[in-house]
Design an enzyme around this catalytic site. Structure first.
Site, PDB file in Angstrom:
ATOM      1  N   ALA A 112       0.877  -1.193   0.000  1.00  0.00           N
ATOM      2  CA  ALA A 112       0.000   0.000   0.000  1.00  0.00           C
ATOM      3  C   ALA A 112       0.908   1.235   0.000  1.00  0.00           C
ATOM      4  O   ALA A 112       0.798   2.123   0.834  1.00  0.00           O
ATOM      5  CB  ALA A 112      -0.945  -0.002   1.193  1.00  0.00           C
ATOM      6  N   HIS A 124       7.053   5.658   1.693  1.00  0.00           N
ATOM      7  CA  HIS A 124       7.842   4.508   1.229  1.00  0.00           C
ATOM      8  C   HIS A 124       8.772   4.916   0.079  1.00  0.00           C
ATOM      9  O   HIS A 124       9.933   4.509   0.026  1.00  0.00           O
ATOM     10  CB  HIS A 124       6.924   3.398   0.713  1.00  0.00           C
ATOM     11  N   HIS A 135       3.170   4.544  -0.513  1.00  0.00           N
ATOM     12  CA  HIS A 135       2.894   5.975  -0.656  1.00  0.00           C
ATOM     13  C   HIS A 135       4.234   6.714  -0.681  1.00  0.00           C
ATOM     14  O   HIS A 135       5.314   6.092  -0.632  1.00  0.00           O
ATOM     15  CB  HIS A 135       1.989   6.461   0.484  1.00  0.00           C
ATOM     16  N   SER A 157      -0.076   4.103   5.507  1.00  0.00           N
ATOM     17  CA  SER A 157      -1.059   3.273   4.792  1.00  0.00           C
ATOM     18  C   SER A 157      -2.379   3.277   5.552  1.00  0.00           C
ATOM     19  O   SER A 157      -3.449   3.143   4.960  1.00  0.00           O
ATOM     20  CB  SER A 157      -0.539   1.841   4.664  1.00  0.00           C
ATOM     21  N   ARG A 158      -2.315   3.430   6.872  1.00  0.00           N
ATOM     22  CA  ARG A 158      -3.532   3.378   7.693  1.00  0.00           C
ATOM     23  C   ARG A 158      -4.358   4.667   7.604  1.00  0.00           C
ATOM     24  O   ARG A 158      -5.508   4.681   8.063  1.00  0.00           O
ATOM     25  CB  ARG A 158      -3.183   3.067   9.151  1.00  0.00           C
ATOM     26  N   GLU A 183      11.722   7.153   9.900  1.00  0.00           N
ATOM     27  CA  GLU A 183      11.597   7.661  11.276  1.00  0.00           C
ATOM     28  C   GLU A 183      10.131   7.767  11.682  1.00  0.00           C
ATOM     29  O   GLU A 183       9.823   7.973  12.849  1.00  0.00           O
ATOM     30  CB  GLU A 183      12.277   9.035  11.381  1.00  0.00           C
TER      31      GLU A 183
HETATM   32  P1  AMP Z   1       5.177  -0.093   6.448  1.00  0.00           P
HETATM   33  O1  AMP Z   1       4.778  -0.505   5.052  1.00  0.00           O
HETATM   34  O2  AMP Z   1       4.137   0.724   7.136  1.00  0.00           O
HETATM   35  O3  AMP Z   1       5.690  -1.251   7.264  1.00  0.00           O
HETATM   36  O4  AMP Z   1       6.398   0.887   6.268  1.00  0.00           O
HETATM   37  C1  AMP Z   1       7.560   0.488   5.578  1.00  0.00           C
HETATM   38  C2  AMP Z   1       8.646   1.497   5.842  1.00  0.00           C
HETATM   39  O5  AMP Z   1       8.231   2.782   5.363  1.00  0.00           O
HETATM   40  C3  AMP Z   1       8.966   1.658   7.336  1.00  0.00           C
HETATM   41  O6  AMP Z   1      10.363   1.762   7.497  1.00  0.00           O
HETATM   42  C4  AMP Z   1       8.260   2.945   7.678  1.00  0.00           C
HETATM   43  O7  AMP Z   1       8.844   3.630   8.774  1.00  0.00           O
HETATM   44  C5  AMP Z   1       8.435   3.731   6.388  1.00  0.00           C
HETATM   45  N1  AMP Z   1       7.431   4.798   6.325  1.00  0.00           N
HETATM   46  C6  AMP Z   1       6.080   4.660   6.427  1.00  0.00           C
HETATM   47  N2  AMP Z   1       5.482   5.863   6.389  1.00  0.00           N
HETATM   48  C7  AMP Z   1       6.464   6.785   6.260  1.00  0.00           C
HETATM   49  C8  AMP Z   1       6.495   8.212   6.176  1.00  0.00           C
HETATM   50  N3  AMP Z   1       5.392   8.942   6.231  1.00  0.00           N
HETATM   51  N4  AMP Z   1       7.696   8.821   6.077  1.00  0.00           N
HETATM   52  C9  AMP Z   1       8.849   8.092   6.046  1.00  0.00           C
HETATM   53  N5  AMP Z   1       8.884   6.747   6.120  1.00  0.00           N
HETATM   54  C10 AMP Z   1       7.714   6.100   6.222  1.00  0.00           C
END
Ligand code: AMP
Length: 284
Positions: free
Chosen positions: A36, A41, A38, A190-191, A152
């Protein structure tokens, strides 16, 4: 122009590609995700592509990091859109295993990071960081990249992963990347897709509250008073529950009663059924 991206679904295929790259002396960056995708990522992906000869993104919605009452079944999934976006950003390989490939024979070994993994998110989501640490350790060992990129946005997760990498002697550089936000300050997540219109309007208050609280601390406000004021501000803005607002040491995440030097202000709060987290750096 987008390049070709290869999709592999097994650890054996992943290792085969990596062996060939290594033989050619190429450096490898890994960006683990749950899909998902954005711009948050993509900022990690872009940094990986810039700094490495080859970039792998992993896409795995890890059941071990969801509690029994959490959103595993409804977590947003759209692999085709993610693949197109990664190809457009010159990612070389998508590793997208299924649950049986990642945890064959219901794998039982787990990585636990006590202390730093028990506080804040760890206290409110029991087992969460064991799930995260286990899957990230596996991804790191499966791919042995030169560098792995984490946001972060999940600041505590970044600290837990740095710790496990050090403790397990993994020869991998863990790169933390800044939080990408909407123009109104809401951290991309994503949420955020779960938020209804009213909740979406209230959501930026989380970041605003952290910023105003950070300013108050910088002007000498006491930690306890700032945390109570921030909690009240969030509830007034429409948040329905505040799990925590905490001022912590930026490396150990120990809660601080007084701030001098650098600290991290972290918060988790609910808007209806959606739980949002955010954090900022502060320096006094
Ligand atoms: P997730 O798919 O939510 O597990 O996130 C994958 C990676 O993307 C993790 O290292 C998150 O910290 C990073 N991430 C998610 N949202 C953001 C954001 N808004 N800014 C920077 N990194 C993000």
């Amino acid at each position: 122009m987008s390049n070709d991206i290869e999709i592999v679904r097994t650890v054996a295929d992943l290792r085969q590609r990596l062996t060939a790259w290594r033989q050619d002396g190429l450096t490898v960056g890994l960006v683990p995700t749950m899909g998902a995708l954005h711009d948050g990522h993509f900022s990690l992906v872009e940094q990986a592509v810039q700094s490495n000869d080859r970039t792998i993104t992993s896409l795995f919605v890890n059941p071990k990091q969801f509690g029994s009452t959490e959103d595993l079944d409804v977590y947003p999934r759209d692999e085709a859109t993610d693949v197109a976006a990664l190809a457009a950003r010159d990612v070389d390989l998508l590793f997208a295993p299924n649950v049986e490939e990642m945890y064959p024979d219901s794998a039982v070994t787990a990585i636990t990071v006590p202390g730093i993994g028990d506080v804040l998110e760890g206290a409110f989501r029991p087992g969460f960081f064991t799930g995260v640490a286990t899957v990230v350790a596996k991804l790191l060992i499966q791919s042995l990249p030169d560098r792995a990129y984490f946001g972060e946005k999940d600041y505590q997760q970044l600290c837990v992963i740095k710790r496990l990498t050090k403790d397990l002697d993994l020869p991998i550089d863990i790169a933390g990347c800044p939080i990408v936000r909407e123009p109104d300050g809401l951290a991309l997540s994503s949420r955020n897709a779960y938020l209804n219109a009213g909740e979406r309007q209230a959501a930026p208050a989380l970041h605003q509250t952290l910023v105003s609280s950070g300013d108050a601390l910088a002007k000498g406000a006491a930690v306890a008073a700032s945390v109570s004021a921030a909690t009240a501000e969030l509830l007034k803005a429409g948040f329905t529950k505040v799990d925590y607002i905490a001022v912590c040491d930026p490396a150990s995440l120990e809660e601080l009663e007084k701030v001098s030097g650098q600290a991290r202000l972290l918060a988790a709060a609910w808007l209806g059924k959606t739980r949002l987290i955010d954090n900022i750096a502060i320096e006094i």
